[in-house]
Design a protein around this motif. Sequence first.
Motif, PDB file in Angstrom:
ATOM      1  N   ASP A 155       0.833  -1.210   0.000  1.00 54.75           N
ATOM      2  CA  ASP A 155       0.000   0.000   0.000  1.00 54.75           C
ATOM      3  C   ASP A 155       0.864   1.256   0.000  1.00 54.75           C
ATOM      4  N   ARG A 156       1.930   1.236   0.759  1.00 57.05           N
ATOM      5  CA  ARG A 156       2.834   2.389   0.839  1.00 57.05           C
ATOM      6  C   ARG A 156       3.510   2.636  -0.509  1.00 57.05           C
ATOM      7  N   ALA A 157       3.984   1.589  -1.165  1.00 64.11           N
ATOM      8  CA  ALA A 157       4.620   1.734  -2.478  1.00 64.11           C
ATOM      9  C   ALA A 157       3.641   2.306  -3.500  1.00 64.11           C
ATOM     10  N   VAL A 158       2.401   1.805  -3.476  1.00 67.88           N
ATOM     11  CA  VAL A 158       1.374   2.298  -4.398  1.00 67.88           C
ATOM     12  C   VAL A 158       1.085   3.766  -4.102  1.00 67.88           C
ATOM     13  N   GLU A 159       0.947   4.107  -2.839  1.00 69.10           N
ATOM     14  CA  GLU A 159       0.648   5.491  -2.475  1.00 69.10           C
ATOM     15  C   GLU A 159       1.764   6.439  -2.925  1.00 69.10           C
ATOM     16  N   LEU A 160       3.010   6.025  -2.793  1.00 69.62           N
ATOM     17  CA  LEU A 160       4.127   6.868  -3.249  1.00 69.62           C
ATOM     18  C   LEU A 160       4.063   7.104  -4.757  1.00 69.62           C
ATOM     19  N   LEU A 161       3.757   6.064  -5.516  1.00 74.44           N
ATOM     20  CA  LEU A 161       3.652   6.227  -6.964  1.00 74.44           C
ATOM     21  C   LEU A 161       2.471   7.118  -7.316  1.00 74.44           C
ATOM     22  N   VAL A 162       1.338   6.894  -6.672  1.00 77.43           N
ATOM     23  CA  VAL A 162       0.149   7.695  -6.962  1.00 77.43           C
ATOM     24  C   VAL A 162       0.404   9.168  -6.644  1.00 77.43           C
ATOM     25  N   ARG A 163       1.044   9.441  -5.537  1.00 77.37           N
ATOM     26  CA  ARG A 163       1.374  10.841  -5.207  1.00 77.37           C
ATOM     27  C   ARG A 163       2.263  11.475  -6.255  1.00 77.37           C
ATOM     28  N   GLN A 164       3.145  10.680  -6.828  1.00 76.71           N
ATOM     29  CA  GLN A 164       4.065  11.191  -7.841  1.00 76.71           C
ATOM     30  C   GLN A 164       3.335  11.568  -9.126  1.00 76.71           C
ATOM     31  N   VAL A 165       2.270  10.840  -9.479  1.00 74.67           N
ATOM     32  CA  VAL A 165       1.660  11.016 -10.801  1.00 74.67           C
ATOM     33  C   VAL A 165       0.241  11.583 -10.800  1.00 74.67           C
ATOM     34  N   ARG A 166      -0.404  11.649  -9.681  1.00 78.65           N
ATOM     35  CA  ARG A 166      -1.837  11.989  -9.681  1.00 78.65           C
ATOM     36  C   ARG A 166      -2.145  13.378 -10.225  1.00 78.65           C
TER      37      ARG A 166
END
Length: 106
Positions: free
Chosen positions: A7-18
């Motif tokens: 979940d943390r890895a996904v959240e970091l990626l989403v924050r980068q691209v959202r």
Amino acid sequence: MSAVELDRAVELLVRQVRHWQQPRWSATATGGNVSRADLVHRLVQEIANLCADAEGGPRRAVPRLDNDLALPDQLRVVAADLVATAAPPELLARAAVEVTATRDVL
């Protein structure tokens, strides 16, 4: 690897691209010959495949939506689906590695 770490890895990626708009999604990913959108869609498909494997079901193609701005949401959904399957730690670890690797080349 735990669900929390995925979940943390996904959240970091989403924050980068959202916040990206279409031109940024269409740009070529670092060191590659595919667009950033294609790369993230490939990640979504890979996690969906891991989810199917965890459930013992058939793999299915994840639709490529017309709007690339939906990719972060697709990623969240398939990652949540994988966690909901109570996947073994090795599948969660593989998913987290894929997410992190994708994030690194975006």
